[in-house]
Design an enzyme around this catalytic site. Sequence first.
Site, PDB file in Angstrom:
ATOM      1  N   VAL A  19     107.729 -18.426  51.194  1.00 16.59           N
ATOM      2  CA  VAL A  19     106.277 -18.317  51.035  1.00 16.59           C
ATOM      3  C   VAL A  19     105.621 -18.503  52.382  1.00 16.59           C
ATOM      4  O   VAL A  19     106.237 -18.996  53.320  1.00 16.59           O
ATOM      5  CB  VAL A  19     105.738 -19.353  50.021  1.00 16.59           C
ATOM      6  CG1 VAL A  19     106.135 -18.988  48.617  1.00 16.59           C
ATOM      7  CG2 VAL A  19     106.204 -20.745  50.366  1.00 16.59           C
ATOM      8  N   SER A  20     104.333 -18.167  52.451  1.00 14.82           N
ATOM      9  CA  SER A  20     103.629 -18.209  53.733  1.00 14.82           C
ATOM     10  C   SER A  20     103.226 -19.599  54.143  1.00 14.82           C
ATOM     11  O   SER A  20     102.783 -19.812  55.246  1.00 14.82           O
ATOM     12  CB  SER A  20     102.383 -17.318  53.683  1.00 14.82           C
ATOM     13  OG  SER A  20     102.771 -15.974  53.591  1.00 14.82           O
ATOM     14  N   SER A  21     103.286 -20.585  53.263  1.00 20.16           N
ATOM     15  CA  SER A  21     102.929 -21.959  53.606  1.00 20.16           C
ATOM     16  C   SER A  21     103.539 -22.860  52.570  1.00 20.16           C
ATOM     17  O   SER A  21     104.212 -22.417  51.640  1.00 20.16           O
ATOM     18  CB  SER A  21     101.413 -22.154  53.653  1.00 20.16           C
ATOM     19  OG  SER A  21     100.885 -21.993  52.366  1.00 20.16           O
ATOM     20  N   ILE A  25     101.140 -18.620  48.066  1.00 18.39           N
ATOM     21  CA  ILE A  25     100.276 -17.608  48.652  1.00 18.39           C
ATOM     22  C   ILE A  25      99.926 -16.577  47.596  1.00 18.39           C
ATOM     23  O   ILE A  25     100.794 -15.984  46.973  1.00 18.39           O
ATOM     24  CB  ILE A  25     100.954 -16.922  49.856  1.00 18.39           C
ATOM     25  CG1 ILE A  25     100.076 -15.795  50.390  1.00 18.39           C
ATOM     26  CG2 ILE A  25     102.320 -16.396  49.534  1.00 18.39           C
ATOM     27  CD1 ILE A  25     100.538 -15.214  51.681  1.00 18.39           C
ATOM     28  N   SER A  58     106.315 -21.112  56.854  1.00 18.04           N
ATOM     29  CA  SER A  58     105.486 -19.926  56.985  1.00 18.04           C
ATOM     30  C   SER A  58     106.224 -18.837  57.739  1.00 18.04           C
ATOM     31  O   SER A  58     107.238 -19.076  58.382  1.00 18.04           O
ATOM     32  CB  SER A  58     104.184 -20.256  57.721  1.00 18.04           C
ATOM     33  OG  SER A  58     104.396 -20.252  59.100  1.00 18.04           O
TER      34      SER A  58
END
Length: 536
Positions: A19-21, A25, A58
């Site tokens: 996932v991006s963080s 997301i 991320s």
Amino acid sequence: MKNDIEKNKGITGIIYIRVSSDEQIKGTSLDEQLTACQKYCESKGIYLLETFREEGESAKSTNRQEFTNAIEYCRKNKVDAFVVWKLDRFARSMIDHYAVKSVLLKYGTKLHSVTEQIGDDPTGKLLEGMMAVIAEFDNDIRRVRCSGGMLGRLKQGISPWHPPIGYLSEHNKKQNKKKEQSDPIDPVNFPILKRALKELATGQYTLTQFADALNRYELKTTKGGKVNLKFVDRILSRHLRFYAGILDNPFYPNNGEEWYEGRHETMISREELFAITQIKNGKNKKVAKYGSHNALFPLKGTLYCTECGHKLTASCTHGNGGIYPYYHCYIADCSLKGKTFSKKTVEDDFIKYLQSITPKQKTLELFKRMVVDHWTTKGKAFDLKHQQYKKELAELKAKQKRVYEMREDGEYDKVQFTDRLAEVENKIMATTISLNETKIEQFDIEATVTYATKFISNLSRIWFDLSPELKPRFQKLVFPQGVLYDTKNKFRTTKLGYIYELNQKMEAVKSPFSETVDPSGLEPLTSSLQMRRSTR
């Protein structure tokens, strides 16, 4: 036998997800990505060999252990398909994207995207290139977009995000509209949550009892389930300040103020916000006593008796048509029991005492230079990671060169050479991506310290303007162990906050050389002092 197994498998593949963080997301979690990738493999007849899961990192992150493991797995095993949910899961740079694809093709592995149609025909290649460019472009403008549109909404008192429970979403994004109004209240949940929060603020509930109260009042949760402690912790941790009308700015201190006043209808007051926060942190489990943050007696809890050392209490007397507030000692065997101190006299003296301990301009300037220099020194550490990757990359390239030399010298046969070279080149690729995406956030420390020194330089005014629930915290900051008040209406303290203690020590030391000695030999080396030295 091995060939028979491979034949039965047909097309083999692995899945790589991230996932991006640390947060989800766009509502797509790792589990949802995995499910989509597994369905894709099933629909394409891909036999799944392994899944590589990057937890909470991320696409710009420098930690790429699982990515490296996935590439190595493709090198050492027959893998036909490298399946990702989206192309930007492993690289946001177009150069990095094609570098990865090139390596995979060398191992006989083809890149597959679940959400984007890519192929080897000219149209597919064009689309794939466009997706890579879009991912890189999206990464470049993300911060600008956030600090622009979202910050603009915050300044208007409008939350740019989905509202918490108790408020309704107007789904502006689905209607392709800009959010121009604050979130309206949910006519069902708003009064229920408001009632329960106000009751919690009085101290009559534990968190478990608060959850029970919400169930008793029939709060409607999003999923229709019962309220539990996890739900309570989420709303108190994430949304409590919103319920008090505070919109926190995630871009602070790089852009904008720390928080903004929301235009939405509030559930609780700032005093209730503070009380609930104390309860949540386990600092106020019992019902709050009367006058603990009474606006009439802001120094209650900070003042101590000089004779017995106990805290002074406060009361009011009534007579001659008026109310007369005062502080006094309540200890029976104290010689000052029965001696009263007028509220006005005590608080006027307290303001004068704050003025007397306020750091002088010279101290504040020194404090500012020391902090800025310390930050500058520490800031050099921010470059270490970037330099570390540069060093690692140089070492890997040196290893790559030695592998070629060892092949030329006959120390490696063809198989050993190919295996060792591929291992080193994969590490070079991963390290290059990490180096490309290393970024040092800038922080305006000088502006921050200037603001802090202005705050420190006007203690009496700040104390006078603070709300009742914040004054005790301010007093604790300046006087960690409280302050003594004697019969002569004078204050004494055993310990001050660090900056104020430092100021007193500086005032006590009167050096005969203070006006003539070059401060650059005694004080931290700032840029201004460096300039002074260079001109001498």
